[in-house]
Write an enzyme that holds these catalytic residues in place. Structure first.
Site, PDB file in Angstrom:
ATOM      1  N   LYS A 135     -10.140  13.472  -4.237  1.00 57.74           N
ATOM      2  CA  LYS A 135     -10.830  12.661  -3.218  1.00 57.74           C
ATOM      3  C   LYS A 135     -10.378  13.042  -1.818  1.00 57.74           C
ATOM      4  CE  LYS A 135      -9.568   8.490  -1.716  1.00 57.74           C
ATOM      5  NZ  LYS A 135      -9.241   7.060  -1.657  1.00 57.74           N
ATOM      6  N   ARG A 164     -10.673  11.896   2.448  1.00 52.43           N
ATOM      7  CA  ARG A 164     -11.083  10.891   3.436  1.00 52.43           C
ATOM      8  C   ARG A 164     -10.836  11.493   4.814  1.00 52.43           C
ATOM      9  NH1 ARG A 164     -11.152   5.204   3.020  1.00 52.43           N
ATOM     10  NH2 ARG A 164     -10.002   5.218   1.085  1.00 52.43           N
ATOM     11  N   HIS A 200       0.838  -1.201   0.000  1.00 52.27           N
ATOM     12  CA  HIS A 200       0.000   0.000   0.000  1.00 52.27           C
ATOM     13  C   HIS A 200       0.874   1.253   0.000  1.00 52.27           C
ATOM     14  CE1 HIS A 200      -3.648   2.175   0.543  1.00 52.27           C
ATOM     15  NE2 HIS A 200      -3.204   2.753   1.633  1.00 52.27           N
ATOM     16  N   GLY A 210     -15.427   1.685  -1.542  1.00 54.25           N
ATOM     17  CA  GLY A 210     -15.860   3.084  -1.441  1.00 54.25           C
ATOM     18  C   GLY A 210     -15.134   3.990  -2.426  1.00 54.25           C
ATOM     19  N   THR A 211     -13.809   3.872  -2.451  1.00 53.41           N
ATOM     20  CA  THR A 211     -13.008   4.718  -3.347  1.00 53.41           C
ATOM     21  C   THR A 211     -13.421   4.480  -4.797  1.00 53.41           C
ATOM     22  OG1 THR A 211     -11.172   4.464  -1.805  1.00 53.41           O
ATOM     23  CG2 THR A 211     -10.623   5.262  -4.014  1.00 53.41           C
ATOM     24  N   ASP A 217      -7.115   9.449  -6.504  1.00 52.26           N
ATOM     25  CA  ASP A 217      -6.792  10.600  -5.647  1.00 52.26           C
ATOM     26  C   ASP A 217      -5.387  11.080  -5.999  1.00 52.26           C
ATOM     27  OD1 ASP A 217      -5.054   8.786  -4.480  1.00 52.26           O
ATOM     28  OD2 ASP A 217      -6.243   8.508  -2.684  1.00 52.26           O
ATOM     29  N   ASP A 241      -6.076   0.885  -8.920  1.00 56.08           N
ATOM     30  CA  ASP A 241      -5.729   1.126  -7.522  1.00 56.08           C
ATOM     31  C   ASP A 241      -4.909  -0.069  -7.052  1.00 56.08           C
ATOM     32  OD1 ASP A 241      -5.700   2.475  -5.117  1.00 56.08           O
ATOM     33  OD2 ASP A 241      -7.860   2.873  -5.151  1.00 56.08           O
TER      34      ASP A 241
HETATM   35  C1  R5P Z   1      -6.115   4.469  -0.896  1.00 49.31           C
HETATM   36  O1  R5P Z   1      -5.268   5.033  -0.272  1.00 49.31           O
HETATM   37  C2  R5P Z   1      -5.897   3.205  -1.649  1.00 49.31           C
HETATM   38  O2  R5P Z   1      -5.128   3.387  -2.769  1.00 49.31           O
HETATM   39  C3  R5P Z   1      -7.198   2.565  -2.021  1.00 49.31           C
HETATM   40  O3  R5P Z   1      -7.929   3.483  -2.760  1.00 49.31           O
HETATM   41  C4  R5P Z   1      -7.998   2.154  -0.833  1.00 49.31           C
HETATM   42  O4  R5P Z   1      -7.231   1.365  -0.008  1.00 49.31           O
HETATM   43  C5  R5P Z   1      -9.262   1.453  -1.265  1.00 49.31           C
HETATM   44  O5  R5P Z   1     -10.045   1.276  -0.153  1.00 49.31           O
HETATM   45  P1  R5P Z   1     -11.640   1.246  -0.251  1.00 49.31           P
HETATM   46  O6  R5P Z   1     -11.988   0.227  -1.288  1.00 49.31           O
HETATM   47  O7  R5P Z   1     -12.059   0.810   1.138  1.00 49.31           O
HETATM   48  O8  R5P Z   1     -12.102   2.608  -0.590  1.00 49.31           O
END
Ligand code: R5P
Length: 315
Positions: free
Chosen positions: A192, A194, A130, A226-227, A169, A219
């Site tokens: 974006k 959060r 990540h 959610g993202t 983002d 991603d």
């Molecule tokens: C954000 O920092 C990551 O790149 C992903 O966008 C995130 O981990 C996705 O998480 P979720 O599916 O819960 O929005």
């Protein structure tokens, strides 16, 4: 390959079988069960003395169970005199807490790295962390493979017209730029936000043009979805013709699959770093196997060869 043994932890058998079949090796035998008091028991059913041992663990829920079995298995291998223990962790869990950005919180990714190391691992091979800085949380060697080239190849073969890569983002804009270069298309960026620990992300605007285009949202992971859903909605609102998504890690926590199924995304492509149960699969989700890439990394490590070109996109 010499003196090599590959074992699966918990639920990683399918992934491990794929790795072993690529390498033309038999998967090592071990026993693993729980006592009535919920304690785990692990025993290798064959000798690992002086062997180059690879322990593969996938980390779907319940993740704490997976990490505990992994630690116990490493300890068993160490006490059975393995020459070298390499942990194969296709998805590195607890990675989203990688800094002390609020008072009185743990840095769980560092903790997991320390636990693996303390248990006795000599090396870890993982994929698309990540935050790439997590690699430095290990004092032992840590190799970080990437699933992005599999995703690029997949979308190249689709020969989509008018592609645009959309970054979810600002933080992912560098990666999106890399995808757009590999796919030879422009990129756009979603603004974006959060708040604190809120799992729900909120997309507000888009910088760049997605109108009448095939929008590709990449991603590292899809967790709650959610993202991605925010990104899908904003691409739709700005006139994207069709929307695709790609991620290395398809975690699909909670009701993510149901919500994504209802969204207007055309296809979601993920690798199998996190196994997706048969009963949770839907037509929109395509899973491609990354096991051959891990198998190739294992082969090279065992033969003392460089991994370098596994990190490059050269066709
Ligand atoms: C954000 O920092 C990551 O790149 C992903 O966008 C995130 O981990 C996705 O998480 P979720 O599916 O819960 O929005």
């Amino acid at each position: 390959m010499r003196d090599i043994k590959i074992f699966a932890c918990n639920t990683a058998e399918k992934f491990t079988e794929e790795v072993c079949s690529y390498l033309n090796l038999k998967m090592g035998e071990k026993d693993s069960y729980k006592f009535k008091n919920d304690n785990n028991f692990v025993q290798f059913k064959e000798s690992v003395r002086n062997q180059d041992v690879y322990l593969i663990q996938t980390t779907e829920v319940p993740v704490n169970e997976r990490i505990m079995e992994l630690l116990i298995t490493i300890d068993a291998a160490k006490r059975a005199a393995a020459k070298r223990i390499t942990v194969i962790l296709p998805y590195f869990i607890y990675a989203r807490t990688d800094k002390k950005d609020q008072p009185r919180v743990a840095i769980t990714s560092k903790l997991i790295a320390k636990l693996i190391e303390t248990a006795g691992a000599d090396r870890v091979i993982t994929c698309d962390l990540h935050n790439s800085a997590i690699q430095a949380f290990f004092e032992i060697g840590c190799d970080r493979l990437t699933g992005s080239y599999l995703l690029v190849d997949y979308f190249k073969k689709k020969k989509l017209k008018d592609m645009v890569v959309v970054a979810t983002d600002a933080g992912s804009s560098k990666k999106a730029y890399k995808y757009s270069k590999l796919l030879n298309c422009p990129m756009a960026l979603i603004d974006k936000r959060r708040d604190n620990n809120d799992d729900k992300a909120c997309a507000t605007n888009i910088i760049g043009n997605v109108k009448d285009k095939s929008a590709l949202i990449f991603d590292d992971e899809i967790s709650t979805g959610g993202t991605l859903i925010e990104a899908i909605n904003i691409c739709k609102k700005h006139g994207a013709k069709e929307i695709y998504a790609g991620a290395t890690h398809g975690i699909f926590a909670g009701d993510a699959i149901e919500r994504l199924d209802k969204s207007c995304v055309k296809e979601i492509v993920v690798t199998n770093t996190v196994p997706l149960e048969e009963k949770r699969k839907i037509d929109k989700i395509k899973v491609i196997s990354i096991a051959p890439l891990f198998a190739e990394a294992i082969r090279r490590v065992n033969e003392g060869k460089a991994l370098g070109d596994l990190f490059l996109y050269e066709k």
